[in-house]
Scaffold this motif. Structure first.
Motif, PDB file in Angstrom:
ATOM      1  N   MET A  46       0.831  -1.201   0.000  1.00  0.00           N
ATOM      2  CA  MET A  46       0.000   0.000   0.000  1.00  0.00           C
ATOM      3  C   MET A  46       0.869   1.256   0.000  1.00  0.00           C
ATOM      4  SD  MET A  46      -2.569   1.278   3.030  1.00  0.00           S
ATOM      5  CE  MET A  46      -1.165   1.502   4.147  1.00  0.00           C
ATOM      6  N   TYR A  47       1.880   1.287   0.846  1.00  0.00           N
ATOM      7  CA  TYR A  47       2.770   2.449   0.891  1.00  0.00           C
ATOM      8  C   TYR A  47       3.571   2.585  -0.403  1.00  0.00           C
ATOM      9  CZ  TYR A  47       2.141   3.983   5.729  1.00  0.00           C
ATOM     10  OH  TYR A  47       1.633   4.518   6.889  1.00  0.00           O
ATOM     11  N   GLU A  48       3.892   1.458  -1.015  1.00  0.00           N
ATOM     12  CA  GLU A  48       4.626   1.512  -2.284  1.00  0.00           C
ATOM     13  C   GLU A  48       3.754   2.114  -3.379  1.00  0.00           C
ATOM     14  OE1 GLU A  48       7.181  -1.445  -5.272  1.00  0.00           O
ATOM     15  OE2 GLU A  48       6.293  -2.230  -3.426  1.00  0.00           O
ATOM     16  N   ARG A  49       2.456   1.772  -3.391  1.00  0.00           N
ATOM     17  CA  ARG A  49       1.534   2.346  -4.374  1.00  0.00           C
ATOM     18  C   ARG A  49       1.266   3.825  -4.091  1.00  0.00           C
ATOM     19  NH1 ARG A  49      -1.263  -2.422  -3.247  1.00  0.00           N
ATOM     20  NH2 ARG A  49      -2.717  -1.279  -1.894  1.00  0.00           N
ATOM     21  N   HIS A  50       1.232   4.177  -2.821  1.00  0.00           N
ATOM     22  CA  HIS A  50       0.857   5.532  -2.416  1.00  0.00           C
ATOM     23  C   HIS A  50       1.916   6.120  -1.484  1.00  0.00           C
ATOM     24  CE1 HIS A  50      -2.995   4.363  -4.079  1.00  0.00           C
ATOM     25  NE2 HIS A  50      -3.196   3.465  -3.130  1.00  0.00           N
ATOM     26  N   PRO A  51       3.105   6.442  -1.997  1.00  0.00           N
ATOM     27  CA  PRO A  51       4.174   6.935  -1.118  1.00  0.00           C
ATOM     28  C   PRO A  51       3.830   8.234  -0.395  1.00  0.00           C
ATOM     29  CG  PRO A  51       4.776   7.144  -3.448  1.00  0.00           C
ATOM     30  CD  PRO A  51       3.552   6.311  -3.398  1.00  0.00           C
ATOM     31  N   TRP A  52       2.844   8.988  -0.879  1.00  0.00           N
ATOM     32  CA  TRP A  52       2.427  10.216  -0.201  1.00  0.00           C
ATOM     33  C   TRP A  52       1.902   9.949   1.204  1.00  0.00           C
ATOM     34  CZ3 TRP A  52      -2.727   9.900   1.044  1.00  0.00           C
ATOM     35  CH2 TRP A  52      -3.518   9.030   0.280  1.00  0.00           C
ATOM     36  N   LEU A  53       1.538   8.692   1.496  1.00  0.00           N
ATOM     37  CA  LEU A  53       1.096   8.348   2.849  1.00  0.00           C
ATOM     38  C   LEU A  53       2.183   8.626   3.882  1.00  0.00           C
ATOM     39  CD1 LEU A  53      -0.773   4.989   2.156  1.00  0.00           C
ATOM     40  CD2 LEU A  53      -1.821   7.096   3.018  1.00  0.00           C
ATOM     41  N   ALA A  54       3.438   8.606   3.449  1.00  0.00           N
ATOM     42  CA  ALA A  54       4.540   8.887   4.370  1.00  0.00           C
ATOM     43  C   ALA A  54       4.501  10.328   4.869  1.00  0.00           C
ATOM     44  CB  ALA A  54       5.882   8.608   3.689  1.00  0.00           C
ATOM     45  N   ARG A  55       3.775  11.186   4.185  1.00  0.00           N
ATOM     46  CA  ARG A  55       3.671  12.581   4.592  1.00  0.00           C
ATOM     47  C   ARG A  55       2.460  12.844   5.483  1.00  0.00           C
ATOM     48  NH1 ARG A  55       3.663  16.872   0.139  1.00  0.00           N
ATOM     49  NH2 ARG A  55       3.411  18.083   2.057  1.00  0.00           N
ATOM     50  N   VAL A  56       1.723  11.808   5.816  1.00  0.00           N
ATOM     51  CA  VAL A  56       0.513  11.970   6.622  1.00  0.00           C
ATOM     52  C   VAL A  56       0.724  11.326   7.984  1.00  0.00           C
ATOM     53  CG1 VAL A  56      -1.960  11.574   6.786  1.00  0.00           C
ATOM     54  CG2 VAL A  56      -0.904  11.900   4.534  1.00  0.00           C
ATOM     55  N   SER A  57       0.660  12.130   9.036  1.00  0.00           N
ATOM     56  CA  SER A  57       0.707  11.596  10.388  1.00  0.00           C
ATOM     57  C   SER A  57      -0.685  11.128  10.771  1.00  0.00           C
ATOM     58  CB  SER A  57       1.169  12.671  11.377  1.00  0.00           C
ATOM     59  OG  SER A  57       0.943  12.258  12.715  1.00  0.00           O
ATOM     60  N   THR A  58      -0.771   9.875  11.220  1.00  0.00           N
ATOM     61  CA  THR A  58      -2.067   9.327  11.626  1.00  0.00           C
ATOM     62  C   THR A  58      -2.122   9.134  13.137  1.00  0.00           C
ATOM     63  OG1 THR A  58      -1.257   7.091  11.146  1.00  0.00           O
ATOM     64  CG2 THR A  58      -2.522   8.201   9.418  1.00  0.00           C
ATOM     65  N   VAL A  59      -1.454  10.042  13.869  1.00  0.00           N
ATOM     66  CA  VAL A  59      -1.557  10.022  15.327  1.00  0.00           C
ATOM     67  C   VAL A  59      -3.029  10.082  15.734  1.00  0.00           C
ATOM     68  CG1 VAL A  59      -1.063  11.340  17.423  1.00  0.00           C
ATOM     69  CG2 VAL A  59       0.722  11.003  15.712  1.00  0.00           C
ATOM     70  N   ARG A  60      -3.808  10.889  14.987  1.00  0.00           N
ATOM     71  CA  ARG A  60      -5.263  10.901  15.116  1.00  0.00           C
ATOM     72  C   ARG A  60      -5.812  10.350  13.799  1.00  0.00           C
ATOM     73  NH1 ARG A  60      -6.323  16.814  18.058  1.00  0.00           N
ATOM     74  NH2 ARG A  60      -5.248  16.271  20.013  1.00  0.00           N
ATOM     75  N   PRO A  61      -6.046   9.049  13.751  1.00  0.00           N
ATOM     76  CA  PRO A  61      -6.327   8.401  12.463  1.00  0.00           C
ATOM     77  C   PRO A  61      -7.728   8.690  11.951  1.00  0.00           C
ATOM     78  CG  PRO A  61      -6.567   6.837  14.241  1.00  0.00           C
ATOM     79  CD  PRO A  61      -6.058   8.105  14.874  1.00  0.00           C
ATOM     80  N   PRO A  62      -7.936   8.486  10.656  1.00  0.00           N
ATOM     81  CA  PRO A  62      -9.294   8.514  10.109  1.00  0.00           C
ATOM     82  C   PRO A  62     -10.017   7.242  10.535  1.00  0.00           C
ATOM     83  CG  PRO A  62      -7.734   7.895   8.401  1.00  0.00           C
ATOM     84  CD  PRO A  62      -6.921   8.211   9.625  1.00  0.00           C
ATOM     85  N   VAL A  63     -11.000   7.375  11.398  1.00  0.00           N
ATOM     86  CA  VAL A  63     -11.629   6.178  11.971  1.00  0.00           C
ATOM     87  C   VAL A  63     -12.720   5.666  11.039  1.00  0.00           C
ATOM     88  CG1 VAL A  63     -11.032   6.501  14.369  1.00  0.00           C
ATOM     89  CG2 VAL A  63     -12.950   7.762  13.436  1.00  0.00           C
ATOM     90  N   GLY A  64     -12.288   5.171   9.883  1.00  0.00           N
ATOM     91  CA  GLY A  64     -13.197   4.666   8.877  1.00  0.00           C
ATOM     92  C   GLY A  64     -13.064   3.162   8.710  1.00  0.00           C
ATOM     93  N   PRO A  65     -13.764   2.608   7.744  1.00  0.00           N
ATOM     94  CA  PRO A  65     -13.748   1.151   7.531  1.00  0.00           C
ATOM     95  C   PRO A  65     -12.384   0.595   7.179  1.00  0.00           C
ATOM     96  CG  PRO A  65     -15.078   2.294   5.858  1.00  0.00           C
ATOM     97  CD  PRO A  65     -14.719   3.307   6.884  1.00  0.00           C
ATOM     98  N   GLY A  66     -11.569   1.346   6.479  1.00  0.00           N
ATOM     99  CA  GLY A  66     -10.233   0.858   6.135  1.00  0.00           C
ATOM    100  C   GLY A  66      -9.360   0.695   7.351  1.00  0.00           C
ATOM    101  N   MET A  67      -9.378   1.691   8.233  1.00  0.00           N
ATOM    102  CA  MET A  67      -8.580   1.627   9.453  1.00  0.00           C
ATOM    103  C   MET A  67      -9.064   0.516  10.365  1.00  0.00           C
ATOM    104  SD  MET A  67      -8.517   2.440  12.907  1.00  0.00           S
ATOM    105  CE  MET A  67      -8.739   3.947  13.786  1.00  0.00           C
ATOM    106  N   LEU A  68     -10.390   0.415  10.567  1.00  0.00           N
ATOM    107  CA  LEU A  68     -10.927  -0.598  11.463  1.00  0.00           C
ATOM    108  C   LEU A  68     -10.732  -2.009  10.914  1.00  0.00           C
ATOM    109  CD1 LEU A  68     -12.046   1.784  13.055  1.00  0.00           C
ATOM    110  CD2 LEU A  68     -14.185   0.525  13.307  1.00  0.00           C
ATOM    111  N   ALA A  69     -10.728  -2.168   9.601  1.00  0.00           N
ATOM    112  CA  ALA A  69     -10.496  -3.495   9.020  1.00  0.00           C
ATOM    113  C   ALA A  69      -9.101  -4.000   9.373  1.00  0.00           C
ATOM    114  CB  ALA A  69     -10.679  -3.448   7.507  1.00  0.00           C
ATOM    115  N   GLY A  70      -8.123  -3.109   9.343  1.00  0.00           N
ATOM    116  CA  GLY A  70      -6.769  -3.499   9.721  1.00  0.00           C
ATOM    117  C   GLY A  70      -6.673  -3.887  11.184  1.00  0.00           C
ATOM    118  N   ARG A  71      -7.315  -3.110  12.056  1.00  0.00           N
ATOM    119  CA  ARG A  71      -7.308  -3.423  13.478  1.00  0.00           C
ATOM    120  C   ARG A  71      -8.005  -4.766  13.739  1.00  0.00           C
ATOM    121  NH1 ARG A  71      -4.790  -2.772  16.835  1.00  0.00           N
ATOM    122  NH2 ARG A  71      -6.166  -2.240  18.563  1.00  0.00           N
TER     123      ARG A  71
END
Length: 264
Positions: free
Chosen positions: A128-153
């Motif tokens: 995922m990070y390889e496809r979207h390297p811009w994610l490295a510029r986003v701090s998720t200390v306060r994450p987007p609490v959506g379905p993608g994040m919860l699916a990983g948890r």
């Protein structure tokens, strides 16, 4: 490179956008009847995908509200009727990227060994990070609490439950794995961004500084580094060193979790 932070939008509005598709599933039939014959030319999904495409191709700064509006051929004010602010747009983009990971859900086929299941999380997150390297510029200390994040948890917790750790230790182990894998994948993506923006590979950057070893390096002040060097302990390339370090760290982390489970 400026770091941006997710989780900065208005809570109720952001949650409604993040969970829009799940919320709409129950009323899908009514929605189809209501919009029959008048299919909208733009929707939130289209806005989010346009933002991701821009960020992938030209960097996160390109995925501004104005940039996305231009890419979609609409006015910026029109875009605000779908996504009210840049904060919500960032959360939607990040969670959409998280949701791309092919992590088996409840009842779906997965490897039987728990370590192999963690490897799926590791591989999917790094891809995922390889496809979207811009994610490295986003701090998720306060994450987007959506379905993608919860699916990983949910996925990581489900891989660890069979170990019969305490609930607290199960959650702590899952958080440790998430922290390690996501941080390492983000660092790899940051390396990619730096190479893109500078036009110089990391190997070339270090080569330009070879004078460090000939002119400034003092073997008496750095005996451990010298011993490792003399024993051929350093990898040939920066990328190989990073890959080996990642593998070593993840294996030792999982060894620790496994040792705790066996001690119970």
């Amino acid at each position: 490179m400026t770091v941006r932070h997710s989780g900065g939008g208005q809570p109720e509005r952001t949650l409604a956008l993040l969970w829009r598709n799940q919320r709409q599933q129950g009323s899908q039939r009514q929605e189809v009847r209501r919009t029959a014959g008048r299919r909208p030319s733009l929707d939130v999904d289209g806005v989010v995908q346009a933002g991701i495409r821009l960020a992938d191709e030209r960097g996160l700064d390109a995925a501004s509200m104005g940039g996305v509006a231009k890419a979609l051929g609409v006015g910026t004010m029109t875009l605000y009727t779908y996504v009210p602010s840049k904060e919500e747009l960032l959360d939607l983009m990040v969670d959409e990227a998280l949701a791309e990971r092919q992590l088996p859900g409840p009842g779906e086929s997965r490897p039987t060994d728990w370590r192999e299941q963690v490897e799926v999380y590791s591989e999917q997150t790094r891809a995922m990070y390889e496809r979207h390297p811009w994610l490295a510029r986003v701090s998720t200390v306060r994450p987007p609490v959506g379905p993608g994040m919860l699916a990983g948890r949910e996925y990581l917790l489900s891989t660890l439950l069979p170990l019969d750790l305490s609930p607290r230790d199960t959650n702590t182990a899952a958080l440790a794995i998430t922290t390690y894998v996501d941080s390492a994948a983000g660092l790899e993506a940051e390396n990619e961004l730096v190479e893109r923006s500078s036009g110089q590979s990391n190997e070339a950057w270090w080569y330009d500084r070879n004078d460090l070893w000939e002119t400034y390096f003092d073997v008496e002040r750095h005996p451990a580094m010298t011993a490792i060097w003399n024993a051929n302990g350093y990898q040939d390339t920066v990328r190989e060193a990073a890959t080996d370090a990642y593998r070593y760290g993840l294996d030792r982390l999982l060894d620790g979790v496994e040792a705790q489970a066996k001690s119970l």
